[in-house]
Design an enzyme around this catalytic site. Structure first.
Site, PDB file in Angstrom:
ATOM      1  N   CYS B 379     107.864 -32.256  87.129  1.00  0.00           N
ATOM      2  CA  CYS B 379     107.077 -30.869  87.657  1.00  0.00           C
ATOM      3  C   CYS B 379     108.152 -30.309  87.529  1.00  0.00           C
ATOM      4  CB  CYS B 379     106.357 -30.789  89.034  1.00  0.00           C
ATOM      5  SG  CYS B 379     107.959 -31.152  89.830  1.00  0.00           S
ATOM      6  N   GLY B 381     110.166 -25.903  87.020  1.00  0.00           N
ATOM      7  CA  GLY B 381     109.853 -24.523  87.741  1.00  0.00           C
ATOM      8  C   GLY B 381     109.014 -23.731  86.687  1.00  0.00           C
TER       9      GLY B 381
END
Lengths: 697, 394
Positions: B379, B381
């Site tokens: 993942c 930001g």
């Protein structure tokens, strides 16, 4: 009490201003599961501009670290490395200069051995990882280790002790010859120190066998540790050739010949070093180290070393902060330089200005052919630099483009600094400066490279004599480090500050001198030669006078110097000084005949004496002995220096010495000249207090 | 996905990861020196690769300031002693920086622009704390483009617990304990050390040392121990220092090449790049990013999730891994997932982590020739996910 306690009692109270190099110990897990190494980092807590050195407290610190390591049984190896860019650069010289007793001197040697040798006697393999500059005692630390790696980025490896008047006596004379053989060891111990203290780089040290492996700086320590791990695991073995088969006698004899040529016995250190190297062939470690201790104690208590340390301090410190120089902030920017004349000296200056200041340099001359020759000389020299790889092709193009010639002085219209290098004649120089002053900007500095003419008189016809300054180079301009900067009666501070700033940018060591005939170096050399030549004119055999001062170890004999300078130039300076000081400076008939004969000197091209030339000096009927010549010369020097100091030609005896070291190449073991005169009793009163350049009383 | 040439992963290495802060391994070590060390080790481990054949050096860093600035791919290449003819650049996709460096040079290789490239990443979060020098546009909030929690990663992780209410704090802690255990076992079995670059470290106080293993793992972590940790992002929340990755320093790098060139040079290709994808999601739940990016990468590859035999998923937060597993119907303790453990134990020096996943997947592939496909995913930001699907060439 153990030895170490004795030394602590003796040495730890003194040298309280020692910058202590700490021995930081940290465990390192070696790669390949080789085990734990105790890695010592030598670090005095300052950045690389203040290198690691060893005084008593640093030695005690290293000893403490080694004691901790010796007490452990979980280690497979010990390593030593330096702080960034610096391994260690040897003994704390400031401390050495203050040693007052032979007992202390001996203790310094013995303590160094006691501590360093532990590295090689811990019972586990020891490794030096030479990450940066390693000199003197720093290199000896590495030599005490069983193995060494070196970074290819190391800029300086050296044993400079003999240069200063010491021997590498913390193991260097014993360990290095056995490691790399006597011939290679002598290169580092004797030859390089006596060749202007030449340093070698990491790669050269590796080639000499000083290090067992070399790695690039980017990951030097990591790769060194990998290599060490493989040594510990037995995957890498280092061959150590037995050195018994080397021709020790020849290596030592060759070196002794070289040392005799350079010093003629004048400084004891290289001879002691040679004796120690010879001893290393058969001596046990204990015997060898003990002999080193004795040599260190003798030399530390000798005036030659003290003079050497004094001289070193002069060139390292005083030369960088010239006495009497005005505030740097007053210096004007120099963005273009003019050189009047296009002869050899002018061309050499033009090249130097272009290389160091990287600003346009214009040569002027009245004759296109001379101009072409001068500019051509510079371009050819740049091509030589290019061929040697000293400058890149782009830099060569830049330098060539910077140096141009002009038939008129109009080219100086935007110059900030114009220096003349025309014929040494007052009328000619005055005319030149009048023409220059007519075209240059109001603040342009006018500099003269005169070696003997009066600056004040030269400036007398100028509208602005305050911007005239003497800028006296020594030949060859690119090589000789000294610049005599001459303040005339009218020279102002801004002009002087600019001259010093330019001198610094040229990477010269500048000394401020008063406007006095022939300034410092030429005046003293002329007085010196004048006495020798007068003795010959009086009937002393030329060979006797020529070698009367051999025991000083000067860079060349008087008549060799005449030959280098050229008899005509020598005679001209002598005449100038005779005009100024007729009672002390004579003009030699023999020299006048030599000049008239057109001969280059008294030596033939093969360095044998030219009998015809020697015959020009015969006729005198009052010969002197060598000892009488020697005395006469040294007395004359002492007298002349005293007068110069009284006249305020320079600020202090230190400046005289700095000039003689840097401008005449007079040796460190004489401290230039005044320590010699003090030592030999010719200076009454002394020029320097006892202890400044001699063993404290 | 269309490609003119197959792209392969040849080799990957990394520095040990340190804990950020004044006592951490790399407290006084420069970020660019970490990258230099990685590049030199890659070249040393692959002597068949002539340095002048490296066509690009792509290095990621989230905070491109100071020793992570100056176009770090280029400056590190010069510092590493690669020929000056080798170009380089800096790249940033926050946590997926190194992953993006790989996919970007891979795209260039597939297109024929390069034959061989070095790709990697670095983050020295001690010298460059998260958010250093950022200047978010006020419109983000004034126009409600993102939720105020979107820029605080821990808050996005709490938000993810809201979206997946079945993922409890206890499940997250259990996952974290498992990660620590797997890392400890992987170290004990010698799975990690071969791809670590021993790195010289120095502090003014302690002198030189050598970093040889990761500093962050906490072997022996227990559920009980984790239960008592604070939840700094929400009162009585879920996310703790124990079930998140830490604040770390480290660098990674790998060699990526055209398959035919690797063969020509005699380089051993470990994995073939099958497909890659990045996807955007709501920034306030950035942890779900790997789900759409993986779905897209699978679609591009013509594969389904059941074809994937090994998963290397970055453990920014336990909840983000668990959300991924929940979505694809994979058990929390499925042995295909992060067999050597993950970032909760190793640490997560932001832009460097992508290549760590690939290096570990390559080593697992070597042990498991029976597995054909694996993925690396993470993942990112600002609401993104990235996925790369690899084929085992072992």
């Amino acid at each position: 009490m153990t030895n170490i306690d004795t030394w602590r009692a003796l040495l730890s109270e003194r040298s309280t201003d020692e910058v202590v190099t700490k021995a930081l110990v940290r465990d390192v897990e070696l790669p390949y599961g080789a085990g734990t190494m105790a890695l010592i980092t030598l670090d005095n807590g300052f950045d690389h501009t203040r290198p690691n050195t060893f005084g008593p407290h640093g030695l005690f610190a290293l000893n403490g670290a080694l004691s901790e390591i010796a007490a452990r049984n979980d280690l497979v190896a010990v390593g030593v490395t330096g702080k960034p860019f610096i391994f260690a650069v040897g003994a704390d010289l400031k401390g050495a200069a203050s040693v007052a007793s032979r007992e202390e001197a001996h203790a310094i040697g013995a303590l160094g051995h006691h501590v360093f040798r532990r590295l090689g006697e811990l019972g586990i393999p020891s490794f030096a990882f030479v990450n940066g500059a390693a000199m003197g005692g720093g290199l000896e630390i590495a030599l005490h280790c069983a193995y060494r790696t070196i970074s290819s980025g190391v800029p300086a490896v050296a044993l400079p002790e003999c240069f200063l008047g010491l021997v590498p006596g913390w193991g260097g004379t014993q360990l290095l010859p056995r490691l790399v053989g006597p011939a290679n060891a002598i290169k580092l111990i004797i030859e390089n120190p006596l060749s202007q203290n030449r340093m070698i780089k990491g790669a050269q040290a590796y080639e000499l066998g000083v290090a067992d492996a070399m790695f690039e700086p980017a990951d030097f320590l990591e790769e060194s540790l990998r290599w060490a791990a493989r040594v510990v695991k037995g995957e890498v073995t280092v061959e150590r050739p037995a050195r018994d088969g080397d021709d020790w006698d020849k290596a030592v004899a060759d070196a002794r010949f070289l040392v005799d040529m350079k010093l003629r016995g004048a400084s004891p250190a290289p001879y002691r070093a040679l004796d120690l190297v010879a001893l290393a062939r058969t001596a046990s470690r204990d015997e060898g180290f003990a002999a080193e201790d004795d040599a260190l104690a003798d030399l530390l208590m000798g005036d030659e070393l003290r003079a050497g340390l004094y001289a070193f301090d002069l060139v390292q410190r005083r030369a960088k902060r010239p006495a009497g120089a005005p505030d740097k902030a007053l210096a004007r920017k120099v963005t273009k330089v003019g050189v009047v004349g296009a002869g050899l000296m002018a061309s050499q200056m033009a090249l130097l200005f272009a290389r160091r200041l990287e600003v346009p340099v214009v040569l002027t001359d009245l004759d296109q052919a001379r101009l072409d020759k001068g500019v051509g000389y510079v371009h050819a020299e740049v091509d030589k630099l290019l061929a040697k790889g000293r400058v890149s092709a782009d830099q060569a193009n830049r330098l060539k483009a910077l140096v141009t010639g002009s038939l008129t002085k109009d080219a100086f219209a935007d110059a900030d600094f114009v220096i003349e290098a025309v014929f040494e004649d007052m009328a000619v120089k005055k005319k030149v400066f009048a023409e220059v002053e007519a075209v240059v900007p109001a603040e342009c500095v006018l500099a003269t490279n005169t070696s003997s003419l009066s600056l004040t008189e030269m400036g007398s016809g100028l509208a602005h004599p305050e911007r005239l300054v003497g800028f006296h180079f020594f030949n060859p301009v690119a090589v000789m480090p000294l610049l005599e900067i001459v303040r005339g009666a009218s020279t102002d501070d801004a002009t002087l500050a600019t001259a010093f700033a330019v001198g610094k940018a040229l990477k010269k060591s500048s000394v401020l001198v008063k406007d006095a005939p022939a300034f410092v170096v030429n005046r003293l050399l002329t007085r010196f030669m004048g006495e020798v030549i007068a003795a010959v004119d009086e009937g002393t055999p030329l060979e006797v006078a020529e070698h009367a001062l051999d025991d000083l170890g000067l860079p060349m004999t008087p008549f060799a110097l005449v030959q280098l300078v050229g008899p005509a130039v020598g005679l001209h300076v002598a005449e100038t000084l005779h005009a100024a000081f007729p009672e002390r400076f004579g003009v030699s008939e023999g020299m006048a005949k030599l000049v008239a004969s057109g001969k280059p000197g008294v030596y033939a091209p093969d360095f044998s004496l030219d009998a015809e030339a020697v015959a020009l000096f015969t006729g005198g009927d009052a010969p002197s002995t060598a000892e009488e010549v020697r005395r006469r010369v040294l007395e004359a020097l002492a007298e002349e220096i005293r007068i110069m100091l009284d006249e305020g030609v320079v600020a202090a005896p230190q400046d005289i010495d700095l000039c003689m070291i840097l401008g005449a190449g007079w040796p460190f073991h004489l401290g230039g000249v005044t320590p010699l005169l003090d030592r030999a009793g010719f200076a009454r009163p002394r020029f320097l207090p006892p202890g400044v350049a001699s063993v404290p009383a | 996905m269309p490609s003119s040439r197959d792209v392969v992963f040849v080799d990957g290495v990394r520095t040990p990861f340190g804990r950020s802060g004044p006592k951490g391994l790399y407290a006084e070590t420069r970020a660019d020196d970490l990258v230099v060390r990685v590049i030199r080790e890659l070249m040393r481990r692959n002597p068949a690769l002539p340095p002048e054949r490296v066509d690009e050096v792509a290095i990621a860093a989230t905070t491109q300031i100071g020793d992570q600035g100056l176009t770090i791919g280029r400056s590190a290449a010069v510092l590493a002693g690669l020929p000056k003819s080798v170009p380089g650049y800096a790249i940033d996709r926050m946590c997926a920086g190194a992953m993006t460096a790989v996919t970007t040079v891979a795209g260039g290789i597939a297109f024929g622009a390069y034959d061989v490239a070095i790709a990697g990443g670095v983050e020295h979060m001690g010298r460059h704390p998260m958010g250093e020098g950022v200047d978010p546009n006020p419109r983000f909030l004034s126009e409600k483009l993102v939720d105020p929690s979107a820029l605080v990663m821990g808050m996005t992780a709490e938000n993810l617990h809201d979206r997946y209410p079945a993922i409890s704090k206890q499940r997250a802690d259990a996952y974290a304990v498992l990660s620590q255990e797997k890392v400890a076992k992987a170290y004990a079995d010698g799975k990690i050390q071969p791809d670590l670059v021993p790195t010289a470290i120095r502090t003014a106080e302690k002198g030189w040392g050598l970093a040889v293993e990761d500093e962050a793992p906490r072997p022996g972590t227990t559920l009980e121990g984790l239960a008592g940790l604070k939840t700094p992002f929400r009162p009585h929340g879920h996310v703790t220092a124990g079930n998140s990755s830490g604040i770390n320093d480290g660098a990674t790098g790998c060699l990526v090449a055209a398959r035919d060139v690797a063969e020509e040079l005699g380089l051993t290709a470990k994995m073939r790049l099958v497909s890659y994808a990045f996807a955007g999601v709501d920034p306030e739940v950035m942890g779900v990013g790997p789900i759409p990016s993986t779905e897209r990468a699978l679609r591009l590859a013509g594969l389904s999730i059941s074809d994937i035999g090994l998963f290397e998923i970055n453990e920014a937060f336990a909840v983000q891994v668990l959300a991924f597993l929940e979505h694809f119907g994979i058990a929390d303790d499925d042995p295909r997932v992060n067999p050597y453990g993950g970032a909760i134990a190793f640490g997560h020096p932001l832009a460097s982590s992508g290549v760590r996943l690939m290096t570990q997947l390559a080593r697992q592939f070597a042990e498991r020739p029976d597995v054909r496909y694996g993925i690396t995913t993470m993942c990112v930001g600002m609401g993104m996910g990235g996925t790369v699907i690899w084929e085992n060439l072992a």
